[in-house]
Design a protein around this motif. Sequence first.
Motif, PDB file in Angstrom:
ATOM      1  N   MET A   1       0.839  -0.747  -0.160  1.00 61.60           N
ATOM      2  CA  MET A   1       0.163   0.126  -0.293  1.00 61.60           C
ATOM      3  C   MET A   1       1.279   1.137   0.001  1.00 61.60           C
ATOM      4  O   MET A   1       1.633   1.461   0.374  1.00 61.60           O
ATOM      5  N   ALA A   2       0.470   2.004  -0.744  1.00 63.31           N
ATOM      6  CA  ALA A   2       1.102   3.212  -0.855  1.00 63.31           C
ATOM      7  C   ALA A   2       1.114   4.178  -0.016  1.00 63.31           C
ATOM      8  O   ALA A   2      -0.302   4.100   0.438  1.00 63.31           O
ATOM      9  N   GLY A   3       2.436   5.346   0.425  1.00 63.53           N
ATOM     10  CA  GLY A   3       1.404   6.412   1.464  1.00 63.53           C
ATOM     11  C   GLY A   3       2.434   7.527   1.646  1.00 63.53           C
ATOM     12  O   GLY A   3       3.507   8.149   0.593  1.00 63.53           O
ATOM     13  N   ILE A   4       1.627   8.629   1.809  1.00 67.39           N
ATOM     14  CA  ILE A   4       2.286   9.742   1.754  1.00 67.39           C
ATOM     15  C   ILE A   4       2.882  10.239   3.623  1.00 67.39           C
ATOM     16  O   ILE A   4       1.896  10.181   4.745  1.00 67.39           O
ATOM     17  N   ASP A   5       3.984  10.929   3.544  1.00 70.84           N
ATOM     18  CA  ASP A   5       4.204  11.649   4.721  1.00 70.84           C
ATOM     19  C   ASP A   5       4.686  12.501   4.156  1.00 70.84           C
ATOM     20  O   ASP A   5       5.912  12.693   3.966  1.00 70.84           O
ATOM     21  N   ILE A   6       4.117  13.792   4.622  1.00 69.77           N
ATOM     22  CA  ILE A   6       4.714  15.155   4.483  1.00 69.77           C
ATOM     23  C   ILE A   6       4.783  16.265   5.776  1.00 69.77           C
ATOM     24  O   ILE A   6       4.010  15.973   6.464  1.00 69.77           O
ATOM     25  N   ARG A   7       5.464  16.658   6.099  1.00 69.98           N
ATOM     26  CA  ARG A   7       6.345  17.313   6.928  1.00 69.98           C
ATOM     27  C   ARG A   7       6.564  18.958   6.466  1.00 69.98           C
ATOM     28  O   ARG A   7       7.002  18.971   5.797  1.00 69.98           O
ATOM     29  N   HIS A   8       5.404  19.723   6.882  1.00 70.44           N
ATOM     30  CA  HIS A   8       4.604  21.221   6.324  1.00 70.44           C
ATOM     31  C   HIS A   8       5.335  22.057   7.956  1.00 70.44           C
ATOM     32  O   HIS A   8       4.789  22.415   8.736  1.00 70.44           O
ATOM     33  N   LEU A  74      -2.031   7.199  -8.647  1.00 67.89           N
ATOM     34  CA  LEU A  74      -1.756   8.902  -8.309  1.00 67.89           C
ATOM     35  C   LEU A  74      -1.257   9.593  -7.298  1.00 67.89           C
ATOM     36  O   LEU A  74      -1.698  10.285  -6.842  1.00 67.89           O
ATOM     37  N   GLN A  75      -0.636   8.333  -7.251  1.00 68.25           N
ATOM     38  CA  GLN A  75       0.077   9.307  -5.393  1.00 68.25           C
ATOM     39  C   GLN A  75       1.091  10.268  -5.519  1.00 68.25           C
ATOM     40  O   GLN A  75       0.732  11.826  -4.939  1.00 68.25           O
ATOM     41  N   GLY A  76       1.935  10.728  -6.671  1.00 63.03           N
ATOM     42  CA  GLY A  76       2.788  11.444  -7.262  1.00 63.03           C
ATOM     43  C   GLY A  76       1.574  13.162  -7.286  1.00 63.03           C
ATOM     44  O   GLY A  76       1.594  13.992  -6.553  1.00 63.03           O
ATOM     45  N   THR A  77       0.749  12.744  -8.040  1.00 71.65           N
ATOM     46  CA  THR A  77      -0.055  14.290  -7.956  1.00 71.65           C
ATOM     47  C   THR A  77      -0.632  14.825  -6.949  1.00 71.65           C
ATOM     48  O   THR A  77      -1.098  15.446  -6.996  1.00 71.65           O
ATOM     49  N   VAL A  78      -1.329  13.113  -6.209  1.00 71.02           N
ATOM     50  CA  VAL A  78      -2.059  13.623  -4.792  1.00 71.02           C
ATOM     51  C   VAL A  78      -1.241  14.514  -3.656  1.00 71.02           C
ATOM     52  O   VAL A  78      -1.192  15.354  -3.466  1.00 71.02           O
ATOM     53  N   GLU A  79       0.128  13.997  -3.618  1.00 70.82           N
ATOM     54  CA  GLU A  79       1.306  14.601  -2.874  1.00 70.82           C
ATOM     55  C   GLU A  79       1.368  15.747  -3.641  1.00 70.82           C
ATOM     56  O   GLU A  79       1.953  16.682  -2.605  1.00 70.82           O
TER      57      GLU A  79
END
Length: 91
Positions: A1-8, A74-79
Amino acid sequence: MAGIDIRHKHSMPLTKARKAVEDVAKKLADRFDFEYGWDGDTMNFTRSGVDGKIALTAKQLHVTAKLGFLLSALQGTVEKEIRRVLDEKFS
């Protein structure tokens, strides 16, 4: 399962940051058709194939999401869209 992990990082007062997160969620919900709601200082969001959260602290946002099989393509697009909206609201 792909995931997104962004700290801003951000420098807003917590109440203003919370309002900005709400604005971000509305934009992303319109674009990606998901539901969201607050649990303390964490916004949870979900839709078929996506389960995630935006944790808000005094200095940072932490966006995490698990993408199901179909949306993993679409992980790249969503991220990219999440980062764009965060930059718009918090930079």
